[in-house]
Design an enzyme around this catalytic site. Structure first.
Site, PDB file in Angstrom:
ATOM      1  N   SER A 126       1.090  -0.954   0.160  1.00 14.68           N
ATOM      2  CA  SER A 126       0.030   0.241   0.139  1.00 14.68           C
ATOM      3  C   SER A 126       1.306   1.092   0.325  1.00 14.68           C
ATOM      4  O   SER A 126       1.423   1.960  -0.658  1.00 14.68           O
ATOM      5  CB  SER A 126      -1.268   0.317   0.864  1.00 14.68           C
ATOM      6  OG  SER A 126      -1.815   0.528   1.154  1.00 14.68           O
TER       7      SER A 126
ATOM      8  N   HIS B  55      -8.162  -5.109  -0.714  1.00 10.14           N
ATOM      9  CA  HIS B  55      -6.952  -4.408  -0.101  1.00 10.14           C
ATOM     10  C   HIS B  55      -6.808  -5.220   1.275  1.00 10.14           C
ATOM     11  O   HIS B  55      -7.752  -5.228   2.236  1.00 10.14           O
ATOM     12  CB  HIS B  55      -6.798  -3.021  -0.148  1.00 10.14           C
ATOM     13  CG  HIS B  55      -5.434  -2.299   0.315  1.00 10.14           C
ATOM     14  ND1 HIS B  55      -5.128  -1.464  -1.010  1.00 10.14           N
ATOM     15  CD2 HIS B  55      -4.955  -1.823   1.221  1.00 10.14           C
ATOM     16  CE1 HIS B  55      -4.629  -1.252  -0.621  1.00 10.14           C
ATOM     17  NE2 HIS B  55      -4.042  -0.782   1.014  1.00 10.14           N
TER      18      HIS B  55
ATOM     19  N   ASP C 290     -10.560  -2.816  -4.476  1.00 10.29           N
ATOM     20  CA  ASP C 290      -9.591  -1.783  -4.125  1.00 10.29           C
ATOM     21  C   ASP C 290      -9.908  -0.736  -4.790  1.00 10.29           C
ATOM     22  O   ASP C 290      -9.645  -1.145  -6.652  1.00 10.29           O
ATOM     23  CB  ASP C 290      -8.630  -2.728  -4.079  1.00 10.29           C
ATOM     24  CG  ASP C 290      -7.253  -1.749  -3.538  1.00 10.29           C
ATOM     25  OD1 ASP C 290      -7.344  -0.430  -3.141  1.00 10.29           O
ATOM     26  OD2 ASP C 290      -6.051  -2.263  -3.265  1.00 10.29           O
TER      27      ASP C 290
END
Length: 328
Positions: free
Chosen positions: A171, A297, A267
């Site tokens: 991320s 995610h 996501d």
């Protein structure tokens, strides 16, 4: 259709090994990061990682060390793989944790780093950078650069070879990892990245990709979450097209270190990750792209409950071992 006023993605479209966690999130009221204070979001995230993550593996050595940053100190944690003699110099993987630059720390990703170290036979060094909003851009990124500088200068003490290095993260950590992987200043320090491992990275902070319109409710990370993280990390006058924030917008024609990248369908970051992998491939970079259309995610920090997350870590470790030529 605007999903903020429509039904969320139906549960039957979610991967079988992830659907129970998503169902539980929806039943509990869908309280997410942006719905609480940063302090509470950090506490909630640590609890979720501890509850849903892998059980920590035993490693040969684990040390938490301080390193200097501008106006202070930060921390990193070294994981030496089991079975490697203490006096042997190993390749090194630098791991940068995710959490929107606001949440997460060395503990939230501890089990991931343990698994990557043992399975790749490389020493993993995880970086704890200072978090936003207390420390906004570019402080977290500068802290990660300072960590690379520290690892390089202390390589003989740490028993790692910075000329056989790889960098990765998930991320927001994936964002900073790829920025640094392509920064000539890191190589000037003596750190040579043989590859990069990016788990659902942020690559376009302009939030202009179509998946921001698709993922607006029903998951822990939505478009609203990412807007909140962006507001914590950057100032109102920040140019989000900056290459240090949105590497996708500067990726065309730029050959990169070999890339292992994971994207997930549910996501808001899905489309920018897919586009980043495609741009790297067009530029002649080696790309191993794993796209999981039914997952959301955070699959890595939930790898104790989501079998696909554990499998992805194994695949990433194989990539690391191959690029660093370890003896696994």
């Amino acid at each position: 259709m605007n999903r903020s006023i429509a039904e969320p993605v139906p549960l039957y479209q979610i991967a079988a090994d992830a659907v129970d966690l998503i169902r539980a999130f929806r039943v509990s009221g869908e309280v997410s990061f942006q719905d609480v204070t940063p302090e509470q979001a950090r506490a909630n995230y640590l609890k979720a990682c501890a509850s849903n993550g892998l059980k920590p593996e035993v490693v040969a050595d684990i040390r938490t060390l301080d390193y200097p940053v501008t106006d202070g100190m930060a921390s990193l944690r070294l994981y030496r793989p089991i079975g490697v003699p203490a006096d042997v110099v190993t390749p090194v993987m630098v791991f940068i944790h995710g959490g929107g630059w606001v949440i997460g720390n060395l503990d939230s990703h501890d089990s991931i780093c343990r698994a990557l170290a043992n399975q790749s036979c490389a020493t993993v060094i995880a970086v704890q950078y200072r978090l936003a909003p207390e420390h906004r851009f570019p402080v977290p990124l500068d802290d990660c650069f300072a960590a690379i500088q520290y690892i390089t200068t202390q390589a003989s003490v740490l028993k790692v070879d910075p000329r056989r290095a790889l960098i990765g993260g998930d991320s927001a950590g994936g964002n900073m990892a790829t920025v640094l992987a392509n920064d000539p200043a890191c190589q000037a320090l003596g750190m040579t990245f043989k590859g990069q491992v990016l788990f659902y990275p942020v690559t376009d902070l302009t939030a202009s990709q179509p998946s921001y319109q698709r993922i607006t409710c029903g998951f822990p990370l939505t478009a609203r979450s990412m807007h909140w993280f962006r507001d914590q990390y950057t100032t109102e006058d920040q140019d989000w097209r900056d290459a240090r924030l949105s590497p996708l917008l500067h990726a065309e024609g730029r050959k990169q270190p070999p890339l292992f990248i994971v994207t997930v369908g549910h996501d808001p970051l899905a489309d920018e990750g897919i586009a980043y992998a495609s741009a790297a491939a067009r530029a002649g970079s080696e790309v191993a792209h794993h796209h999981l259309p039914g997952h959301a995610h955070g699959v890595l920090t939930s790898a104790g409950k989501i079998e696909t997350g554990r499998q992805l870590l194994e695949q990433a470790a194989e990539f690391i071992a191959r690029k660093l030529n370890t003896n696994c």
